[in-house]
Design a protein around this motif. Structure first.
Motif, mmCIF file in Angstrom:
data_model
loop_
_atom_site.group_PDB
_atom_site.id
_atom_site.type_symbol
_atom_site.label_atom_id
_atom_site.label_comp_id
_atom_site.label_asym_id
_atom_site.label_seq_id
_atom_site.Cartn_x
_atom_site.Cartn_y
_atom_site.Cartn_z
ATOM 1 N N GLY A 87 3.992 77.894 109.518
ATOM 2 C CA GLY A 87 5.178 78.708 109.319
ATOM 3 C C GLY A 87 5.117 79.420 107.991
ATOM 4 O O GLY A 87 4.329 79.047 107.111
ATOM 5 N N PRO A 88 5.928 80.452 107.798
ATOM 6 C CA PRO A 88 5.850 81.259 106.583
ATOM 7 C C PRO A 88 6.517 80.638 105.366
ATOM 8 O O PRO A 88 6.381 81.152 104.259
ATOM 9 N N MET A 89 7.254 79.552 105.542
ATOM 10 C CA MET A 89 7.909 78.902 104.423
ATOM 11 C C MET A 89 6.933 77.990 103.684
ATOM 12 O O MET A 89 5.779 77.846 104.091
ATOM 13 N N GLY A 90 7.383 77.380 102.584
ATOM 14 C CA GLY A 90 6.509 76.516 101.799
ATOM 15 C C GLY A 90 6.955 75.068 101.838
ATOM 16 O O GLY A 90 8.142 74.761 102.052
ATOM 17 N N ALA A 91 6.028 74.172 101.621
ATOM 18 C CA ALA A 91 6.341 72.746 101.633
ATOM 19 C C ALA A 91 7.255 72.348 100.483
ATOM 20 O O ALA A 91 7.889 71.288 100.528
ATOM 21 N N ASP A 92 7.351 73.196 99.449
ATOM 22 C CA ASP A 92 8.221 72.928 98.300
ATOM 23 C C ASP A 92 9.570 73.632 98.414
ATOM 24 O O ASP A 92 10.325 73.664 97.445
ATOM 25 N N ASP A 93 9.897 74.194 99.579
ATOM 26 C CA ASP A 93 11.119 74.983 99.729
ATOM 27 C C ASP A 93 12.320 74.153 100.170
ATOM 28 O O ASP A 93 13.285 74.695 100.719
ATOM 29 N N GLY A 94 12.286 72.855 99.925
ATOM 30 C CA GLY A 94 13.363 71.987 100.398
ATOM 31 C C GLY A 94 14.717 72.311 99.801
ATOM 32 O O GLY A 94 15.752 72.026 100.416
ATOM 33 N N ALA A 95 14.749 72.923 98.620
ATOM 34 C CA ALA A 95 16.028 73.249 97.997
ATOM 35 C C ALA A 95 16.795 74.304 98.777
ATOM 36 O O ALA A 95 18.034 74.347 98.738
ATOM 37 N N THR A 96 16.076 75.168 99.482
ATOM 38 C CA THR A 96 16.725 76.245 100.235
ATOM 39 C C THR A 96 16.595 76.080 101.753
ATOM 40 O O THR A 96 17.287 76.761 102.503
ATOM 41 N N ILE A 97 15.690 75.207 102.209
ATOM 42 C CA ILE A 97 15.495 74.975 103.643
ATOM 43 C C ILE A 97 15.647 73.469 103.877
ATOM 44 O O ILE A 97 14.682 72.706 103.720
ATOM 45 N N PRO A 98 16.834 73.024 104.255
ATOM 46 C CA PRO A 98 17.102 71.580 104.295
ATOM 47 C C PRO A 98 16.199 70.790 105.218
ATOM 48 O O PRO A 98 15.910 69.615 104.948
ATOM 49 N N ILE B 172 -0.785 61.795 112.498
ATOM 50 C CA ILE B 172 -0.207 63.126 112.321
ATOM 51 C C ILE B 172 -1.338 64.140 112.290
ATOM 52 O O ILE B 172 -2.400 63.885 111.693
ATOM 53 N N TRP B 173 -1.108 65.282 112.936
ATOM 54 C CA TRP B 173 -2.037 66.420 112.834
ATOM 55 C C TRP B 173 -1.230 67.586 112.278
ATOM 56 O O TRP B 173 -0.353 68.120 112.952
ATOM 57 N N GLY B 174 -1.500 67.978 111.026
ATOM 58 C CA GLY B 174 -0.754 69.039 110.369
ATOM 59 C C GLY B 174 -1.569 70.315 110.278
ATOM 60 O O GLY B 174 -2.734 70.281 109.885
ATOM 61 N N VAL B 175 -0.954 71.445 110.624
ATOM 62 C CA VAL B 175 -1.626 72.747 110.652
ATOM 63 C C VAL B 175 -0.983 73.668 109.624
ATOM 64 O O VAL B 175 0.230 73.929 109.690
ATOM 65 N N CYS B 176 -1.759 74.168 108.683
ATOM 66 C CA CYS B 176 -1.323 75.121 107.655
ATOM 67 C C CYS B 176 -0.112 74.558 106.910
ATOM 68 O O CYS B 176 -0.256 73.630 106.130
ATOM 69 N N LEU B 177 1.090 75.087 107.123
ATOM 70 C CA LEU B 177 2.266 74.467 106.514
ATOM 71 C C LEU B 177 2.311 72.981 106.839
ATOM 72 O O LEU B 177 2.641 72.158 105.974
ATOM 73 N N GLY B 178 1.960 72.629 108.060
ATOM 74 C CA GLY B 178 1.950 71.222 108.444
ATOM 75 C C GLY B 178 0.990 70.385 107.618
ATOM 76 O O GLY B 178 1.272 69.225 107.305
ATOM 77 N N SER B 179 -0.150 70.972 107.243
ATOM 78 C CA SER B 179 -1.099 70.244 106.398
ATOM 79 C C SER B 179 -0.534 70.049 104.997
ATOM 80 O O SER B 179 -0.727 68.998 104.371
ATOM 81 N N GLN B 180 0.182 71.063 104.507
ATOM 82 C CA GLN B 180 0.791 70.958 103.185
ATOM 83 C C GLN B 180 1.934 69.947 103.184
ATOM 84 O O GLN B 180 2.101 69.179 102.227
ATOM 85 N N LEU B 181 2.719 69.942 104.262
ATOM 86 C CA LEU B 181 3.785 68.944 104.371
ATOM 87 C C LEU B 181 3.219 67.530 104.424
ATOM 88 O O LEU B 181 3.747 66.608 103.788
ATOM 89 N N LEU B 182 2.131 67.351 105.182
ATOM 90 C CA LEU B 182 1.502 66.030 105.245
ATOM 91 C C LEU B 182 0.984 65.618 103.877
ATOM 92 O O LEU B 182 1.207 64.484 103.430
ATOM 93 N N ALA B 183 0.283 66.518 103.197
ATOM 94 C CA ALA B 183 -0.226 66.203 101.859
ATOM 95 C C ALA B 183 0.920 65.846 100.913
ATOM 96 O O ALA B 183 0.833 64.884 100.134
#
Length: 242
Positions: free
Chosen positions: A59-70, A89-100
């Motif tokens: 997705g186009p959002m970032g794994a650090d965007d929790g302050a604006t994307i609950p 878990i299998w994380g893809v792109c944003l999913g890989s960053q969220l997993l990390a």
């Protein structure tokens, strides 16, 4: 007659409609059922235990965007619980960053984005990995589309790199973070380009001919990327999903 055992259920976390599992679906459909949660409009589950595994898409959002994307915080909490419960878990792109990030690693934005079709190469650990060792070549092309990258989490192993971003795939026990988009074939890429923001991002960073050139490149490498996607996701299932 012996009853057929129940098929395992995999939870898909989707972050934008067009970023679906794509070519991964062909590897999973014969062996598992998929339940899709669209995180931008549906509650993210709090309990991972009903699921045999979790597939976390891009997705186009970032794994650090929790302050604006609950829902990002909700996903991170779910992934931490899944790791603790040894649910793969299998994380893809944003999913890989969220997993990390869920595993305690830092996420950062690089000076230059990695967008377009380019090569990744397996490391020596990748060539010995239970999943990625089944890829028939050490180096292969794939679609990249990201601005952020992840550090390799403690206890994880780096399995693939590219010339621009050294951290492309990692494994933590039975979970994998995959920075690139093996799942995107020509048909799915056409869906991406129906979104004006995606088209604009592509031409902004790669020039006016980028839509045509990247579309042609994705179609050209599809005979390579599609079987690799099906192979690695099925090997992951066979190796780690109960």
């Amino acid at each position: 007659m012996t009853a057929e055992p129940d098929r395992p259920t995999i939870l898909e976390l989707r972050h934008v409609e067009c970023e679906s599992p794509g070519s991964y679906s062909a590897g999973l459909a014969p062996v598992a059922d998929m339940v899709t949660v669209r995180s931008w409009r549906e509650p993210v589950p709090t309990d991972p235990s009903p699921y045999a595994a979790i597939l976390v898409m891009g997705g186009p959002m970032g794994a650090d965007d929790g302050a604006t994307i609950p829902w990002i915080a909700d996903e991170l909490a779910l992934l931490r619980r899944a790791v603790a419960a040894d649910i793969p878990i299998w994380g893809v792109c944003l999913g890989s960053q969220l997993l990390a990030h869920a595993l305690g690693a830092a996420i950062s934005t690089a000076a230059t984005p990695e967008i377009g079709v380019s090569d990744v190469e397996l490391t020596s650990d990748g060539r010995a990995d239970p999943v990625w060792s089944h890829v028939p070549t050490d180096e292969f092309p794939t679609l990249q589309w990201h601005f952020d990258t992840f550090d390799i989490p403690d206890g994880a192993v780096r399995l693939a790199s590219s010339s621009a971003y050294p951290n492309q795939v990692f494994r933590h026990r039975g979970s994998y973070g995959v920075q690139f988009h093996l799942e995107v074939d020509a048909a799915l890429f056409d869906e991406w380009l129906e979104i004006e923001d995606y088209r604009t991002e592509l031409t902004t960073h790669l020039g006016e001919d980028a839509v045509h050139a990247t579309t042609a490149a994705v179609a050209r490498v599809e005979p390579t990327t599609r079987p690799i996607a099906e192979t690695v996701i099925r090997r992951w299932f066979d190796e780690y999903v109960r």
